[in-house]
Each structure stands twice: as C-alpha cells, then as structure tokens.
Design a protein around this motif. Sequence first.
Motif, PDB file in Angstrom:
ATOM      1  N   ARG A   1       1.546  44.268  18.734  1.00 46.24           N
ATOM      2  CA  ARG A   1       1.210  43.231  17.752  1.00 46.24           C
ATOM      3  C   ARG A   1       1.589  41.827  18.234  1.00 46.24           C
ATOM      4  N   ARG A   2       2.251  41.729  19.361  1.00 47.31           N
ATOM      5  CA  ARG A   2       2.856  40.451  19.773  1.00 47.31           C
ATOM      6  C   ARG A   2       2.150  39.919  21.012  1.00 47.31           C
ATOM      7  N   THR A   3       1.083  39.117  20.779  1.00 47.55           N
ATOM      8  CA  THR A   3       0.161  38.812  21.877  1.00 47.55           C
ATOM      9  C   THR A   3       0.360  37.432  22.518  1.00 47.55           C
TER      10      THR A   3
ATOM     11  N   ASN B   1      11.251  52.160   5.424  1.00 47.23           N
ATOM     12  CA  ASN B   1      11.410  50.765   5.832  1.00 47.23           C
ATOM     13  C   ASN B   1      10.294  49.899   5.270  1.00 47.23           C
ATOM     14  N   GLU B   2      10.671  48.898   4.481  1.00 44.59           N
ATOM     15  CA  GLU B   2       9.745  47.868   3.971  1.00 44.59           C
ATOM     16  C   GLU B   2       8.485  48.473   3.385  1.00 44.59           C
ATOM     17  N   THR B   3       8.655  49.201   2.311  1.00 48.44           N
ATOM     18  CA  THR B   3       7.507  49.837   1.676  1.00 48.44           C
ATOM     19  C   THR B   3       7.257  49.156   0.335  1.00 48.44           C
TER      20      THR B   3
ATOM     21  N   TRP C   1      12.373  32.497   9.513  1.00 41.49           N
ATOM     22  CA  TRP C   1      11.361  32.895  10.506  1.00 41.49           C
ATOM     23  C   TRP C   1       9.988  33.065   9.870  1.00 41.49           C
ATOM     24  N   TYR C   2       9.834  34.066   9.007  1.00 47.57           N
ATOM     25  CA  TYR C   2       8.530  34.230   8.354  1.00 47.57           C
ATOM     26  C   TYR C   2       8.440  33.392   7.078  1.00 47.57           C
ATOM     27  N   VAL C   3       9.586  33.111   6.465  1.00 48.67           N
ATOM     28  CA  VAL C   3       9.596  32.273   5.273  1.00 48.67           C
ATOM     29  C   VAL C   3      10.706  31.226   5.411  1.00 48.67           C
TER      30      VAL C   3
ATOM     31  N   ALA D   1       2.412  49.788  13.345  1.00 49.33           N
ATOM     32  CA  ALA D   1       3.872  49.663  13.398  1.00 49.33           C
ATOM     33  C   ALA D   1       4.169  48.593  14.438  1.00 49.33           C
ATOM     34  N   ASP D   2       5.319  47.973  14.332  1.00 51.43           N
ATOM     35  CA  ASP D   2       5.678  46.912  15.274  1.00 51.43           C
ATOM     36  C   ASP D   2       6.527  47.477  16.418  1.00 51.43           C
ATOM     37  N   TRP D   3       6.013  48.513  17.066  1.00 55.75           N
ATOM     38  CA  TRP D   3       6.651  48.992  18.294  1.00 55.75           C
ATOM     39  C   TRP D   3       5.595  49.707  19.114  1.00 55.75           C
TER      40      TRP D   3
ATOM     41  N   ALA E   1      16.715  52.274  14.630  1.00 59.85           N
ATOM     42  CA  ALA E   1      15.414  52.042  13.993  1.00 59.85           C
ATOM     43  C   ALA E   1      14.306  52.584  14.913  1.00 59.85           C
ATOM     44  N   HIS E   2      13.181  52.888  14.382  1.00 57.56           N
ATOM     45  CA  HIS E   2      12.739  53.111  13.006  1.00 57.56           C
ATOM     46  C   HIS E   2      12.409  54.578  12.810  1.00 57.56           C
ATOM     47  N   TYR E   3      13.081  55.414  13.615  1.00 60.85           N
ATOM     48  CA  TYR E   3      12.732  56.833  13.741  1.00 60.85           C
ATOM     49  C   TYR E   3      13.953  57.508  14.361  1.00 60.85           C
TER      50      TYR E   3
ATOM     51  N   SER F   1      19.662  44.922   6.283  1.00 55.67           N
ATOM     52  CA  SER F   1      19.231  45.808   7.367  1.00 55.67           C
ATOM     53  C   SER F   1      18.378  45.082   8.405  1.00 55.67           C
ATOM     54  N   GLU F   2      17.873  43.877   8.072  1.00 53.84           N
ATOM     55  CA  GLU F   2      17.189  43.054   9.077  1.00 53.84           C
ATOM     56  C   GLU F   2      17.255  41.589   8.697  1.00 53.84           C
ATOM     57  N   PHE F   3      17.440  40.745   9.677  1.00 49.73           N
ATOM     58  CA  PHE F   3      17.074  39.335   9.667  1.00 49.73           C
ATOM     59  C   PHE F   3      17.008  38.931  11.124  1.00 49.73           C
TER      60      PHE F   3
ATOM     61  N   VAL G   1       9.061  56.459   8.020  1.00 45.14           N
ATOM     62  CA  VAL G   1       8.286  56.133   6.813  1.00 45.14           C
ATOM     63  C   VAL G   1       8.290  54.614   6.741  1.00 45.14           C
ATOM     64  N   TYR G   2       7.260  54.015   7.289  1.00 50.57           N
ATOM     65  CA  TYR G   2       7.279  52.602   7.667  1.00 50.57           C
ATOM     66  C   TYR G   2       6.023  51.919   7.129  1.00 50.57           C
ATOM     67  N   TRP G   3       6.227  50.803   6.438  1.00 47.31           N
ATOM     68  CA  TRP G   3       5.149  49.963   5.909  1.00 47.31           C
ATOM     69  C   TRP G   3       4.179  50.732   5.016  1.00 47.31           C
TER      70      TRP G   3
HETATM   71  C1  GCB Z   1      10.292  43.951  10.093  1.00 49.81           C
HETATM   72  C2  GCB Z   1      10.146  45.337  10.552  1.00 49.81           C
HETATM   73  C3  GCB Z   1      10.402  45.478  12.029  1.00 49.81           C
HETATM   74  C4  GCB Z   1       9.718  44.340  12.766  1.00 49.81           C
HETATM   75  C5  GCB Z   1      10.322  43.050  12.307  1.00 49.81           C
HETATM   76  C6  GCB Z   1       9.656  41.824  12.933  1.00 49.81           C
HETATM   77  O1  GCB Z   1      10.466  43.674   8.963  1.00 49.81           O
HETATM   78  O2  GCB Z   1      10.943  46.233   9.829  1.00 49.81           O
HETATM   79  O3  GCB Z   1       9.942  46.725  12.455  1.00 49.81           O
HETATM   80  O4  GCB Z   1       9.797  44.495  14.142  1.00 49.81           O
HETATM   81  O5  GCB Z   1      10.181  42.926  10.937  1.00 49.81           O
HETATM   82  O6  GCB Z   1      10.030  41.435  14.017  1.00 49.81           O
HETATM   83  O7  GCB Z   1       8.757  41.292  12.309  1.00 49.81           O
END
Ligand code: GCB
Length: 613
Positions: free
Chosen positions: A571-573, A426-428, A492-494, A194-196, A362-364, A516-518, A387-389
């Motif tokens: 995840r963010r190193t 979320n994002e399943t 950002w990602y795309v 998870a990203d937290w 988010a996310h809980y 719900s996200e950008f 319920v994530y990823w």
């Molecule tokens: C998402 C996730 C969120 C992440 C975010 C990101 O799609 O739902 O939990 O933190 O992207 O920053 O990548």
Amino acid sequence: MLFLTNSLRHHKYALSVLLIAGLSQAQTAPLIANINGRQTTTLNGAWHVIVDPYDVGKLDYHARPLKNNNAFFKDHKPQSKSELVEYDFDHSPQLNVPGDWNTQRDTLLFYEGTVWYKQTFDYHKSAGERLFLYFGGANYQVDVYLNGELLGHHEGGFTPFDFEITDRVRESGNFVIVRVNDTRSADQVPALTADWWNYGGITRPVTLIRVPQNFIQDYFLQLEKGSTRNLRGWVHLNGPKLQQSVTIRIPEMGLTKVFPTDEHGRAQILLDANVTPWSPENPKLYKVEIAADTDRVVEDIGFRSIETRGKDILLNGMPVFLRGISIHEESPSRPARAWSEDDAKTLLGWAKELGCNFVRLAHYPHNEAMLRMADQMGLMVWAEIPVYWNIQWGSPQTLLNAENQLREMIARDHNRASVIIYSVANETEVSPTRNSFLRQLIQDAHLSDPTRLVSAALQSQEVARGDRIVVSIDDPIANDLDVLGNNEYIGWYVHTPADADRTDWISNYDKPLIMSEFGGDALFGYHADELTRWSEEYQESLYQHQIAMLKRIPFLRGMTPWILKDFRSPRRTLPGIQDYFNRKGLVNEHGDKKKAFFVLQKFYQEVQGAQTH
Ligand code: GCB
C-alpha cells in the motif's frame, strides 16, 4: 479435536469445532504441544517448486479438478517416450523452506497465487511408534499430499497444523507435495487488504515428529488468575490407552504429584507450589516434566499471574505499566518473513534496548521462536489474530475460520509465561454483525484459556473539537474485553503533532487502556524541520507530543507505538520515500535507529525508574 472436551460446556463453541473438523480443516490431526521437546526430523531445506499462476496443477482447462496424472500431487513421470507429462518437480528450481517465496526470487516479489512444493525423505519406523508431519505455518490455503494421496487442507497463514502419517509412511522414497496458495479474498482472515506484505509460501519449519502409540498430546500448566501459588491445568493423552497415571514433576520446587486420566485421556491438574514468579526483571523458567506410563516430555515453563483490578493491570499482584512496541514478523537482517531464533533474538533485543517490558506481536500469530525468546528474555506479549479491518462479519464460515486461528494460536502458546494478552481484532468498524462476531471470539478465548486477558485494538471517536479536542473510547464490545486497546494517529493521519497537546481522552469504562498504536513515517537519514513530512525530525516531534499527551491519560496502563522496524507494504508506493515500505519504524530495515527511537527510550527509562516492573 483438541478442544472438544474443553468446549462441550458451551454448545455453540462445540458446534463450531465440529463444523471446522468437518469443513475447512479436513483431516488435520490435533496439535502436538511442545514439538521442541519431541524426537523430530527436520524437512527444512531446499524444496523443488513449481510456480503455477493458473493452477494447472489442480484444474483442467474447464476448471474442473484434475484426477489424472496431470495433477501435480501425483508427481507422475512419463512411462514411455511418447507420454505427455507437462510438469517435472525434479528439474524445477528450488526454494528454501522455511521462507517466503517473494524474497527468494526477484520475479516473485509481487506474486500472489499458487506455488507447489516437493520434498522427499526416507524414514525408518520402529514398532509401536506414531509419526506426524507438522507445519509451523504456511500462507494461506494449503493442500498437503504424501506419496500421491491427499492428507488434508489448512487455511490461515500463521498457525501450525499437523497430519498423522503413521500408516502412510514408507521406508524409502516418500514424497511430500504441498500446494500453497496466497490469493486474497473477501471471505478470508485477513480479507482483501492489509498493510503488510502478503508473504506466500511455507514460511515456517516443517518437521516429522515421532511419538509413542499412547502419547502426551497437549498439556496446560499456569498459575491460576490472581493466585501466586495455585498451578492449575490439564494433561491430554492420545492413543488407545487413555486411562493412565500422569506424573507432574518440577524438581527445582521439589514437587511431584500423580494424577489419573479419565476415559477421554484427560487429567485435571492442581498443584500448590512455592513459585518464584516469572517477570521481566526475573524471567524465571522451571523445568517441568510431564510423564505418563507410556510417554514423557519436558519443557521450560514460567509461572506468573496477570489480572486487572479497575483500571490497573496487575502482574503477580502488582500494578504494572506496559512499556511496549509493536512488531511485524519481518526479519531484522533482510526484509523477508522472519522465522528463526536469530531473528527473534535481534528483534526482541531491540525492544529490550528501547526499555520495553512488553511487545505487541502484530497482526497475526508470530512464529514460535518469538514466543520462546520472549519467555527467556523477559518480555510480556500481546498475541493477536489477523481479524483486521474489513472482515465478512456476516459469514459463519469466516467466523469459523477466525475461531480456528485463535484456537490454534492458543494451543501452541498457552504455556508461554510471556503471553499475557490475546487480542481478537484490529481497527474494526462497529456494527451489529461485527459485535457478535467479536463477542464470539472473546468468549472462545476466555473459555480456552481463563488465565489470560483478552483485548482488541479499537478505534476511538472524536467527540469535541474546539480549543480542546476530546477523544472518547466508546465501543459496544468494550464491556466484553478485559483490557481496551486503541489505535490513534494524531499528528499523522489526523491533526498536527502539536494538536496532541490540546487533546484529552475520556473513557466510559472502568478498565485499563493500552494505546496499541500511534506513530508516523520517517525515512532514516532524511533531515528537515519538524513540520516536514517523512523527516526524522517530524517523527521525533510527533513522539514528543504524543508522549506528553499519553502521560495525561489517567486510565492508560500501557502502549505499543507503531512500530519497531520499517516493513514492506504493497500500500506504500511513494517513490524515494516509501518504495513499498511502511516507514513508521523506529529503525529502518537495516537496523539504523531514527531519532524517535531515543525519544521513546528516554520515556521508558523514566517510567522504569518510577516502577518496579
Ligand atoms: C493502522 C494499522 C496498521 C498500519 C498502520 C499504518 O492503524 O493497524 O496495520 O500499518 O495503521 O501505518 O497506517
């Protein structure tokens, strides 16, 4: 079980409740509503802890469960100078409860595993009263022992649970021992990644609750969907004397009405009331008194209706645009798990300053103080289960666990006017097993609480890429949802931020969409041109292009950009930039506002000018 009578109509659901009662939640008691309205004693404070990475307090060297005095829950003291005992809570260091362990001691920042907690208390019990031990939340697997005996287990890091200890409590020298383990595993909710931050520990308050023999265990009172007059709900008694009369009194409305409970202790409530509805502009709360013959409880409750009509979301019958922001449960004063009223006030205060009328928690499920503060401050809430990823969709056990987390969240928050949406995922990734897993959760949410809308944060598909980019909302579970959520990271990602200008959105459904996200990352104080990653200018430009695009989506009825505040994530190193923080916050972890904050604020001011809510 609390929801058993509710769910008997629905066989499969009832079966899962029974299975949960028998399996993962052994011996937890039904949740008590509104513990703030009860006579309580806090067990918050410094608890002795033993960090136990190899689980030696539970298992012997062949990994068999320990039964002798070496088991930590016994809190055994050597009886002679020769006796070998290798643990000692009373000479072990302390950690604060509530609180995650990761941020209370440097060596525990990345720790995932077992920590044992011990607290002692004396208690004078009066005749005829019952006593419950209530945990606001502990992450993730929890075993609770009182005076050397197991009370029960709980699984899931973000919802409350309690145990009845009436017959086990002593006048003096009670000791509670809690084993908390936050090891991630594929079959859990959330699963392996998870990203937290995986904050471990007893992260929310621990409370002793004193109630009479026959007490009001739970109640539900909300405006019926689509009505601005009908207050509908139920009251549930617990104890040997289940047939009583229950009086509902709302003095400010001049309302008093008596309802009988049946042999299961349940009364159905229906009141015709002249309600001033709760809304972000006027977050009106009424003092509601629920009195049985043997018990009485008072709570501040607001009443509003929320529904959809075609692509619109209607709050109290009027179309509303949800000006939102996503929030993680991390403290605004230091990056650690949030739990206090002060944390809630600051986080939600920032959302207000942005011009929000809506927050996505988010996310809980967040701590209860957030929901109560949202009620008071006038912020509508999207509440969510983790319920994530990548969840084990095929596992019946995992589904039971997710259903239980959903049930516990709804049980705690179903009287909060602020809560308008329950989100089940979320994002399943779409698959037959995922679809049926989520359909079960959607059905559970609708059955448990027919007054709220159900949503999920979906993933859209790019269906054309030429001069124009076309993105489609298309998901097999969309038909089951009331409101569609969607996460997208154009810029950002795309694609580039400017590509948002040539992106069009289509949907196959006559339903409202919440983006719900950008968002994108920016390091506060790092300035460069708008094409330079991590700069405030890049994030600012991304928000400008996103907003221009979002304005063109005809079925958009709300948004919760990612995210209010920078938050810790393993995840963010990237050194010097991320340093184990996700930097998509509009403010950094010290509360400094980035440029994009003001872009969103300006847009929300415009929207607000154009509508009443
Ligand atoms: C998402 C996730 C969120 C992440 C975010 C990101 O799609 O739902 O939990 O933190 O992207 O920053 O990548």
